[in-house]
Scaffold this motif. Structure first.
Motif, short mmCIF file in Angstrom:
data_model
loop_
_atom_site.label_atom_id
_atom_site.label_comp_id
_atom_site.label_asym_id
_atom_site.label_seq_id
_atom_site.Cartn_x
_atom_site.Cartn_y
_atom_site.Cartn_z
N MET A 1 10.50 -1.74 -2.71
CA MET A 1 9.11 -1.95 -2.39
C MET A 1 8.56 -3.01 -3.08
SD MET A 1 7.47 -1.03 0.25
CE MET A 1 5.83 -1.35 0.79
N GLU A 2 8.85 -3.28 -4.40
CA GLU A 2 8.34 -4.04 -5.29
C GLU A 2 8.34 -5.54 -4.61
OE1 GLU A 2 9.22 -5.56 -9.77
OE2 GLU A 2 9.33 -3.58 -9.49
N GLU A 3 9.36 -6.08 -4.19
CA GLU A 3 9.68 -7.19 -3.74
C GLU A 3 8.75 -7.52 -2.13
OE1 GLU A 3 10.81 -11.11 -3.23
OE2 GLU A 3 11.09 -9.66 -4.88
N VAL A 4 8.65 -6.39 -1.64
CA VAL A 4 7.71 -6.76 -0.57
C VAL A 4 6.20 -6.72 -0.82
CG1 VAL A 4 6.87 -5.30 1.65
CG2 VAL A 4 9.32 -5.09 1.12
N GLU A 5 5.82 -6.06 -1.78
CA GLU A 5 4.54 -6.26 -2.05
C GLU A 5 3.96 -7.63 -2.73
OE1 GLU A 5 4.59 -2.84 -5.12
OE2 GLU A 5 4.20 -1.35 -3.65
N LYS A 6 4.93 -8.44 -2.87
CA LYS A 6 4.64 -9.91 -3.30
C LYS A 6 4.32 -10.71 -2.14
CE LYS A 6 7.90 -9.50 -7.04
NZ LYS A 6 9.35 -9.96 -7.57
N HIS A 7 4.58 -10.19 -1.06
CA HIS A 7 4.28 -11.09 0.22
C HIS A 7 3.19 -10.39 0.86
CE1 HIS A 7 8.32 -12.97 -0.55
NE2 HIS A 7 8.88 -11.71 -1.08
N ASP A 8 2.17 -10.67 0.35
CA ASP A 8 0.73 -10.13 0.90
C ASP A 8 -0.41 -11.04 1.01
OD1 ASP A 8 0.43 -10.68 -1.79
OD2 ASP A 8 -0.53 -8.71 -2.16
N THR A 9 -0.10 -12.38 1.51
CA THR A 9 -0.91 -13.24 1.67
C THR A 9 -0.70 -13.95 3.07
OG1 THR A 9 0.37 -15.08 1.15
CG2 THR A 9 -0.71 -13.93 -0.71
N GLU A 10 -1.52 -14.42 3.84
CA GLU A 10 -1.61 -15.09 4.98
C GLU A 10 -0.58 -16.12 5.15
OE1 GLU A 10 -4.59 -17.21 8.05
OE2 GLU A 10 -5.62 -15.63 7.00
N GLU A 11 -0.17 -16.58 4.20
CA GLU A 11 0.83 -17.68 4.10
C GLU A 11 2.26 -17.08 4.03
OE1 GLU A 11 -1.92 -18.07 1.96
OE2 GLU A 11 -2.85 -19.12 3.45
N ASP A 12 2.14 -15.77 3.63
CA ASP A 12 3.63 -15.21 3.47
C ASP A 12 3.49 -13.76 3.43
OD1 ASP A 12 6.16 -14.55 2.54
OD2 ASP A 12 5.63 -14.83 0.19
N VAL A 13 3.92 -13.17 4.80
CA VAL A 13 3.30 -11.73 5.19
C VAL A 13 4.54 -11.00 5.72
CG1 VAL A 13 2.21 -10.12 6.57
CG2 VAL A 13 1.17 -12.42 6.16
N TRP A 14 5.00 -9.95 4.71
CA TRP A 14 6.33 -9.05 5.12
C TRP A 14 5.63 -7.78 5.33
CZ3 TRP A 14 10.64 -9.79 1.08
CH2 TRP A 14 11.28 -10.95 1.11
N ILE A 15 6.08 -7.18 6.13
CA ILE A 15 5.76 -5.63 6.29
C ILE A 15 6.94 -4.77 6.38
CG2 ILE A 15 3.66 -6.01 7.66
CD1 ILE A 15 4.99 -5.32 10.28
N VAL A 16 6.75 -3.53 6.27
CA VAL A 16 7.73 -2.47 6.32
C VAL A 16 7.60 -1.65 7.85
CG1 VAL A 16 9.04 -0.57 5.35
CG2 VAL A 16 8.41 -2.77 3.82
N VAL A 17 8.50 -1.52 8.52
CA VAL A 17 8.47 -0.19 9.50
C VAL A 17 9.63 0.43 9.69
CG1 VAL A 17 7.89 0.03 11.91
CG2 VAL A 17 6.83 -1.96 10.82
N SER A 18 9.72 1.67 9.56
CA SER A 18 10.88 2.60 9.51
C SER A 18 11.95 1.97 8.70
CB SER A 18 11.33 2.57 11.11
OG SER A 18 10.35 3.34 11.87
N GLY A 19 11.55 1.84 7.35
CA GLY A 19 12.78 1.07 6.38
C GLY A 19 13.41 0.02 6.50
N LYS A 20 12.59 -0.81 7.50
CA LYS A 20 13.16 -2.16 7.80
C LYS A 20 12.06 -3.39 7.54
CE LYS A 20 16.42 -0.95 11.41
NZ LYS A 20 16.67 -1.48 12.71
N VAL A 21 12.34 -4.48 6.92
CA VAL A 21 11.47 -5.14 6.47
C VAL A 21 11.57 -6.46 7.28
CG1 VAL A 21 11.07 -6.70 4.49
CG2 VAL A 21 12.03 -4.70 3.84
N TYR A 22 10.38 -7.01 7.59
CA TYR A 22 10.09 -7.97 8.40
C TYR A 22 9.17 -9.04 7.89
CZ TYR A 22 11.73 -4.37 11.87
OH TYR A 22 12.34 -3.42 12.45
N ASP A 23 9.64 -10.19 7.99
CA ASP A 23 8.75 -11.43 7.85
C ASP A 23 8.03 -11.91 8.95
OD1 ASP A 23 7.62 -13.81 7.07
OD2 ASP A 23 9.10 -14.65 6.07
N VAL A 24 6.74 -11.39 9.06
CA VAL A 24 5.87 -11.52 10.38
C VAL A 24 4.82 -12.73 10.29
CG1 VAL A 24 6.33 -9.37 11.07
CG2 VAL A 24 4.31 -9.89 9.61
N THR A 25 5.25 -13.60 9.13
CA THR A 25 4.23 -14.78 8.93
C THR A 25 4.06 -15.81 10.32
OG1 THR A 25 5.03 -14.81 6.80
CG2 THR A 25 3.83 -16.76 7.41
N LYS A 26 5.37 -16.14 10.80
CA LYS A 26 5.20 -16.94 11.93
C LYS A 26 4.56 -16.28 13.12
CE LYS A 26 8.83 -19.67 10.51
NZ LYS A 26 10.48 -20.18 10.39
#
Length: 86
Positions: A1-26
Protein backbone atom coordinates in the motif's frame (compact mmCIF):
# COMPACT_ATOMS: atom_id res chain seq x y z
CA UNK A 1 0.00 0.00 0.00
CA UNK A 2 3.00 2.24 0.55
CA UNK A 3 3.60 2.54 -3.21
CA UNK A 4 -0.07 3.26 -3.94
CA UNK A 5 -0.10 6.08 -1.39
CA UNK A 6 2.55 7.92 -3.43
CA UNK A 7 0.10 8.30 -6.34
CA UNK A 8 -2.30 10.78 -4.81
CA UNK A 9 -2.28 13.83 -7.07
CA UNK A 10 -4.51 14.85 -9.96
CA UNK A 11 -1.57 14.20 -12.31
CA UNK A 12 -1.00 10.67 -10.96
CA UNK A 13 -4.01 8.85 -9.45
CA UNK A 14 -3.91 5.25 -8.29
CA UNK A 15 -6.71 3.57 -6.37
CA UNK A 16 -7.24 0.13 -4.89
CA UNK A 17 -10.49 -1.78 -5.34
CA UNK A 18 -10.84 -5.32 -4.00
CA UNK A 19 -7.10 -5.86 -3.72
CA UNK A 20 -6.38 -4.68 -7.28
CA UNK A 21 -4.48 -1.52 -8.15
CA UNK A 22 -5.70 0.82 -10.88
CA UNK A 23 -4.06 3.85 -12.46
CA UNK A 24 -7.14 5.97 -13.19
CA UNK A 25 -5.29 9.16 -14.13
CA UNK A 26 -6.46 9.05 -17.76
CA UNK A 27 -10.06 8.44 -16.68
CA UNK A 28 -10.43 11.54 -14.50
CA UNK A 29 -11.96 13.81 -17.15
CA UNK A 30 -14.31 11.02 -18.31
CA UNK A 31 -15.74 10.22 -14.88
CA UNK A 32 -19.45 11.16 -14.68
CA UNK A 33 -19.08 12.16 -11.03
CA UNK A 34 -16.25 14.57 -11.81
CA UNK A 35 -12.55 14.68 -11.10
CA UNK A 36 -12.92 15.45 -7.39
CA UNK A 37 -14.89 12.31 -6.65
CA UNK A 38 -11.85 10.26 -7.69
CA UNK A 39 -9.01 12.48 -6.52
CA UNK A 40 -10.42 12.65 -3.00
CA UNK A 41 -9.66 8.90 -2.79
CA UNK A 42 -6.35 8.95 -4.66
CA UNK A 43 -3.68 6.71 -3.17
CA UNK A 44 -6.20 4.82 -1.05
CA UNK A 45 -8.22 1.63 -0.88
CA UNK A 46 -11.61 2.72 -2.21
CA UNK A 47 -13.27 -0.68 -2.20
CA UNK A 48 -16.09 0.21 0.17
CA UNK A 49 -17.02 3.43 -1.64
CA UNK A 50 -16.70 1.87 -5.08
CA UNK A 51 -18.89 -1.10 -4.21
CA UNK A 52 -21.54 1.17 -2.69
CA UNK A 53 -22.16 3.40 -5.69
CA UNK A 54 -20.92 1.83 -8.93
CA UNK A 55 -22.76 -0.23 -11.53
CA UNK A 56 -21.61 -3.42 -13.27
CA UNK A 57 -20.61 -1.23 -16.21
CA UNK A 58 -18.27 0.76 -13.97
CA UNK A 59 -16.70 -2.45 -12.68
CA UNK A 60 -16.01 -3.52 -16.27
CA UNK A 61 -14.47 -0.12 -17.08
CA UNK A 62 -11.92 -0.63 -14.31
CA UNK A 63 -10.26 -3.45 -16.26
CA UNK A 64 -8.71 -0.97 -18.71
CA UNK A 65 -6.87 0.75 -15.85
CA UNK A 66 -5.64 -2.34 -13.97
CA UNK A 67 -1.91 -2.27 -13.21
CA UNK A 68 -1.46 -5.03 -10.63
CA UNK A 69 -2.37 -6.73 -7.39
CA UNK A 70 -1.91 -5.06 -4.02
CA UNK A 71 0.89 -6.88 -2.20
CA UNK A 72 -0.52 -8.78 0.75
CA UNK A 73 -4.14 -8.37 -0.36
CA UNK A 74 -6.48 -11.31 -0.01
CA UNK A 75 -6.34 -13.22 -3.29
CA UNK A 76 -3.12 -11.52 -4.42
CA UNK A 77 -0.25 -13.74 -5.42
CA UNK A 78 2.42 -13.80 -2.77
CA UNK A 79 6.07 -14.16 -3.65
CA UNK A 80 7.44 -17.44 -2.40
CA UNK A 81 10.02 -17.16 0.35
CA UNK A 82 13.34 -18.86 -0.42
CA UNK A 83 13.72 -22.30 1.06
CA UNK A 84 15.98 -22.44 4.14
CA UNK A 85 19.52 -23.65 3.51
CA UNK A 86 20.13 -27.29 4.47
Amino acid sequence: MEEVEKHDTEEDVWIVVSGKVYDVTKYLELHPGGVDSITMNAGQDTTEDFEAIHSKKAWKLLDAYYIGELAGAEGAKEEAAPAPAP
